[in-house]
Design an enzyme around this catalytic site. Structure first.
Site, PDB file in Angstrom:
ATOM      1  N   GLY A 258      56.113  47.719 -59.801  1.00 34.31           N
ATOM      2  CA  GLY A 258      54.709  47.369 -59.593  1.00 34.31           C
ATOM      3  C   GLY A 258      54.549  46.125 -58.738  1.00 34.31           C
ATOM      4  O   GLY A 258      53.841  46.129 -57.741  1.00 34.31           O
ATOM      5  N   GLU A 295      51.982  38.737 -62.900  1.00 35.80           N
ATOM      6  CA  GLU A 295      52.905  38.061 -61.967  1.00 35.80           C
ATOM      7  C   GLU A 295      52.591  36.572 -61.905  1.00 35.80           C
ATOM      8  O   GLU A 295      53.491  35.741 -61.866  1.00 35.80           O
ATOM      9  CB  GLU A 295      52.839  38.678 -60.572  1.00 35.80           C
ATOM     10  CG  GLU A 295      53.104  40.180 -60.501  1.00 35.80           C
ATOM     11  CD  GLU A 295      54.312  40.651 -61.298  1.00 35.80           C
ATOM     12  OE1 GLU A 295      55.291  39.893 -61.415  1.00 35.80           O
ATOM     13  OE2 GLU A 295      54.267  41.784 -61.813  1.00 35.80           O
ATOM     14  N   GLU A 317      59.668  38.997 -70.056  1.00 33.66           N
ATOM     15  CA  GLU A 317      58.785  40.156 -69.880  1.00 33.66           C
ATOM     16  C   GLU A 317      57.895  40.413 -71.099  1.00 33.66           C
ATOM     17  O   GLU A 317      56.707  40.664 -70.956  1.00 33.66           O
ATOM     18  CB  GLU A 317      59.599  41.401 -69.512  1.00 33.66           C
ATOM     19  CG  GLU A 317      60.283  41.304 -68.138  1.00 33.66           C
ATOM     20  CD  GLU A 317      59.336  41.001 -66.986  1.00 33.66           C
ATOM     21  OE1 GLU A 317      58.111  41.094 -67.159  1.00 33.66           O
ATOM     22  OE2 GLU A 317      59.836  40.642 -65.889  1.00 33.66           O
TER      23      GLU A 317
HETATM   24  N1  PHE Z   1      59.804  41.280 -62.848  1.00 34.48           N
HETATM   25  C1  PHE Z   1      58.838  42.239 -62.403  1.00 34.48           C
HETATM   26  C2  PHE Z   1      57.655  42.131 -63.345  1.00 34.48           C
HETATM   27  O1  PHE Z   1      57.719  42.360 -64.494  1.00 34.48           O
HETATM   28  C3  PHE Z   1      59.299  43.644 -62.414  1.00 34.48           C
HETATM   29  C4  PHE Z   1      60.374  43.965 -61.433  1.00 34.48           C
HETATM   30  C5  PHE Z   1      61.667  44.133 -61.855  1.00 34.48           C
HETATM   31  C6  PHE Z   1      60.084  44.131 -60.108  1.00 34.48           C
HETATM   32  C7  PHE Z   1      62.685  44.453 -60.978  1.00 34.48           C
HETATM   33  C8  PHE Z   1      61.069  44.470 -59.228  1.00 34.48           C
HETATM   34  C9  PHE Z   1      62.367  44.642 -59.666  1.00 34.48           C
HETATM   35  O2  PHE Z   1      56.619  41.749 -63.011  1.00 34.48           O
HETATM   36 ZN    ZN Z   2      57.038  40.915 -65.584  1.00 33.35          ZN
END
Ligand code: PHE
Ligand code: ZN
Length: 853
Positions: A258, A295, A317
């Protein structure tokens, strides 16, 4: 290419093996000389050996890099290079490592590392993409400050941090905040920006930009507003301010996920940031607002405080999903958000947790970390935070978070650190609570009740089925929010949180005049499966009276589920009392339209299949589909007289606004339209289609028509109108498949993969078609096996281009053991065929192997 035999022995990484890196990285200086097929990356990295380090070996990750030169303190060295990286003899004193590598972004279809999308350069480094850019200790506990110099002809050259200098063909950026390599980002392209500013509460002015390809600049305003709201909210709710002079967001068309929270330079899948009334639905707007917030919130929960290793992924997360859900609840309707999140949890996380891919929220081993960006880590991870907050209370939660930011700013942390903060600030012992992180599987909570002499007793019993690698489970702490109602529907016990810690435990309520009706697990206070022998009468009672909106919805959801299960098992007609209750609610104008729309949304067919399976029946997808159709048709007929009035009342007048109230009204309006379309041959939907000035209404009309096997003309018109817009075309592709009758689903999906606008190289397009196929329960599981075969064909084709998206899509097969023997045989055959593919990626091999096990 690795042989299948070699894949079977792919390395497994274990949490227990953690050892710190043997060197400090004092600073990183990178120079990029951009060229599509031959980009040069020069790195200058200052290393200091850690005194007494356990692992003093100098190992730098690096994959698919062409090393041009390497020097230590200016002297050429010859490192030993393998497929995973390099080792080299190093001095015992601090030293400067310099390397030059060449990479080929234009051939990078995996979309990890540095790649090209629509002519622009873009990076994706989480989790382990930086090692495809240059040699580096690519692990999240290695943090350093980065200075980046970009040489390229593109008009816009971006990286993390603050701009140092910009001139034609050259830009330099410096990020003062130490960060792990996975948060590195670079973007270069002929982009245009939508600019704005934000003043933090301490008075610092921040430049904001959303960067897009020319032509998309009119689709940035909503995202920008969402960003500013997020910045304000994080100041107010968590006391967190932004910490750089500039915050950039870039929209990119080709992206596996995303969006990505790179420090000061978030990169977004264009579907998660570009919005306009003409091209985006209400659901798109809401999702964009939530992802921008997510984000942005990572800047503190993820970036300033990051993860020690990838086993701790839920640290950032789970917490950030929890924070973005709080934000959405504050911006929109808290109960609607909660209900939607639980629907999503049950649709995506519960099947994962009950199947072969089940894993703890903090896993203890993996082969490919990309396979662990799961609903369990994200959504169940967020549920754990919610439980913790409920147990300690809002004030103590805020205090604990203050301590967390205070104590761990600038560090790479673990779940132990996180829980320690709560223990220290509340004095609570969280030893047992920690099981939520360590034990996989969804607990089942059985409830029994008794009443005597004014005392009401609830007895709960918890149990969790074995999951892969975890045969035995210990009791967990479960916060159970309970309220009690009397026979008139008045609340005689307001919500109270019972703290269950034993395998079996009773709680009593005294001084009651009569046996109450319990409302259990209000707001879905824990991610468990509640098992309670209860009657439809009581469910209808709660649906009518519960003060907890979540449990009101839950009662309706259970009624609907029971009605459909009865239809599937006995061929019975839809339950009359259920239809009655539903009609009353739909007509009740005092209720929030968004809530009424949710009440009208039946449990998914996959949920029904799971419920049948748990009760010892083999789910027949076609019968489940037929029952859903009959139920909708019956409801439409019974509501026939009210539908035109309801449709008119819920039609939003005036220019389109994406706010929650209008969106809720349109959601209900869309449901009414789909019922109406079953009776009027599509007249109203055709009129709505022709008159629509926004995508929500245009799409709702087209969906209603196609589902009723009408709308060929509108579908063609839609295509003509929108063929130049990628994101709208994704909707068109997906809808063709989603609206197809089960026997035609695979055929239609297959034909769409031959369409000139279909491509394996764009994950959004691939997901539009294949995701819709997998999401069509009766279509995917059609007895012919055509759905299974088509998905396997396309997964095999995609794997050599893009392992990450291939592996993720394999989850479509994870529920296979629910179904009858012929279907299981068909699926097993396809899984084997994928597994036996020569040169299969580590990502896909791991997923298919786990599913087959
Ligand atoms: N860290 C990102 C998110 O949770 C997700 C993500 C993981 C994007 C790996 C790209 C690759 O917002
Ligand atoms: Zn995230």
């Amino acid at each position: 290419m690795t042989s299948p035999a070699a894949q079977a022995e792919a390395e497994t990484f274990y949490l227990k093996d953690y050892t710190p890196f043997g060197f400090e990285v004092e600073s990183v200086q990178l120079t990029f000389r951009l060229a599509p097929h031959a980009t040069r990356v020069l790195s200058q990295i200052r290393f200091t050996p850690k005194p007494g380090a356990a692992d003093p070996q100098f190992f730098l990750h690096g994959e698919k890099l062409n090393l041009i030169s390497a020097k230590i303190d200016g002297v050429a060295v010859s490192p030993v290079i393998t497929a995973e990286g390099l080792t080299c003899d190093t001095p015992a004193e601090p030293f400067l490592w310099e390397a030059e590598v060449e990479i080929d972004p234009a051939s990078n279809t995996a979309l990890e590392g540095l790649y090209m999308s629509g002519g622009m350069y873009c990076t994706q480094c989480e989790a382990e993409g930086f090692r495809k850019i240059t040699y580096y200790p690519d692990r999240p506990d290695v943090m350093s400050t980065f200075t980046v110099r970009i040489e390229g002809d593109e008009e816009v050259l971006l990286s993390n941090g603050n701009p140092v200098s910009q001139s034609q063909g050259l830009a330099e950026w410096h990020d003062p905040w130490p960060k792990p390599a996975y948060l590195f980002a670079l973007v270069a392209g002929d982009l245009v920006n939508h600019p704005d500013t934000f003043t933090t509460r301490s008075g610092k002015e921040v430049e904001l930009n959303i960067w897009v390809r020319p032509g998309d600049e009119d689709k940035c305003a909503f995202g920008m507003e969402a960003l500013k709201k997020s910045m304000t909210w994080d100041e107010e709710a968590y006391g967190r301010e932004y910490d750089l002079d500039i915050f950039n967001i870039v929209a990119v068309d080709d992206f596996n996920m995303g969006a990505m929270e790179n420090k000061g330079l978030n990169v977004f899948n264009s579907s998660c940031v570009l919005a306009s009334p003409e091209t985006s639905t209400d659901a798109n707007f809401e999702r964009i607002e939530a992802i921008i917030a997510h984000e942005y919130f990572h800047n503190w929960t993820g970036n300033r405080i990051t993860c020690r290793d990838w086993f701790q992924l839920c640290l950032k997360e789970g917490l950030t999903v929890f924070r973005d859900a709080q934000f959405t609840a504050d911006m929109r309707s808290a109960s609607v958000k909660r209900i939607s999140d639980v629907i999503d949890l049950r649709a995506r996380q519960f099947p994962e947790d009950q199947g072969p891919l089940s894993h703890p929220v903090r896993p203890e081993e993996f082969q490919e970390i990309n396979n662990f960006y799961t609903a369990t880590i994200y959504e169940k991870g967020a549920e754990i935070i919610g439980m913790l907050k409920r147990l300690v209370g809002d004030e103590a939660y805020r205090k604990a978070l203050d301590l967390y930011f205070d104590r761990h700013d600038g560090q790479a942390c673990t779940i132990e650190d996180w829980l320690q903060v709560f223990e220290d600030s509340t004095g609570r012992d969280l030893t047992q609570f920690k099981r939520w992180y360590a034990q996989a599987g969804t607990p089942r909570l059985k409830v029994a009740e008794s009443f005597a002499d004014g005392t009401y007793t609830l007895t709960f019993e918890q149990s969790t089925a074995p999951t892969p690698g975890q045969p035995d489970k210990d009791p967990r702490v479960i916060p159970i929010a309970v309220g009690l109602l009397n026979g008139n529907g008045d609340e005689v016990q307001p919500t109270t949180v019972l703290e269950m810690t034993q395998a079996k435990q009773s709680f009593t309520f005294e001084g009651l005049a009569s046996k109450p009706v319990p409302s259990i697990l209000r707001e879905f206070s824990a991610p468990v499966i509640l098992e309670r022998d209860t009657s439809n009468t009581e469910r209808a009672f709660l649906l009518a009276h519960d003060s907890d909106l979540f449990n009101r919805w839950e009662a309706g959801n259970a009624l609907s589920r029971e009605a459909r299960i009865a239809m599937v098992l006995t061929g019975a007609a839809p339950d009359a009392s259920y239809l009655d209750a539903l009609q009353k609610l739909v007509r009740d104008d005092s209720l929030d339209p968004a809530f009424r729309a949710l009440i009208l949304q039946p449990p998914s067919q996959s949920d029904i299949a799971q419920a049948l399976f748990e009760r010892g029946h083999l789910p027949d997808p076609q019968k489940i589909y037929d029952a859903a159709e009959t139920l909708t048709q019956t409801l439409a007929q019974q509501l026939a007289d009210s539908l035109p009035r309801l449709y008119a009342d819920t039609t939003v007048q005036g220019p389109y606004q994406p706010d929650a109230v209008s969106a809720g009204k349109r959601a209900l309006n869309g449901r009414i339209l789909s019922l109406l379309t079953r009776l009027d041959g599509g007249d109203q939907a055709s009129r709505q289609y022709d008159a629509a000035d926004n995508m929500t209404q245009q799409y709702a009309a087209l969906a209603a028509l196609l589902t009723a096997e009408k709308g060929t003309a509108q579908s063609q018109a839609f295509y003509q109108q929108w063929q130049g817009d990628r994101l709208v075309m994704d909707k068109w592709f997906a809808l063709q498949v989603a609206a197809a009758p089960p026997e035609a689903t695979a055929h239609i999906a297959s034909r769409l993969t031959e369409h000139p606008l279909f491509t394996l190289k764009n994950p959004n397009r691939f997901r539009a078609v294949m995701g819709a196929l997998a999401g069509s329960h009766a279509g995917f599981h059609h007895a012919s096996g055509a759905g299974y075969q088509l998905l396997a064909d396309k997964l095999i084709a995609l794997d050599s281009l893009n392992p990450q998206t291939t592996a993720r899509m394999c989850t479509a097969f994870q529920t296979w053991k629910r179904y009858d023997a012929p279907r299981q045989a068909l699926i097993r055959q396809q899984l084997r065929r994928i597994k036996d593919t020569k040169g299969l990626s580590r990502d896909t091999n791991e997923m298919v192997s786990r599913i087959l096990d």
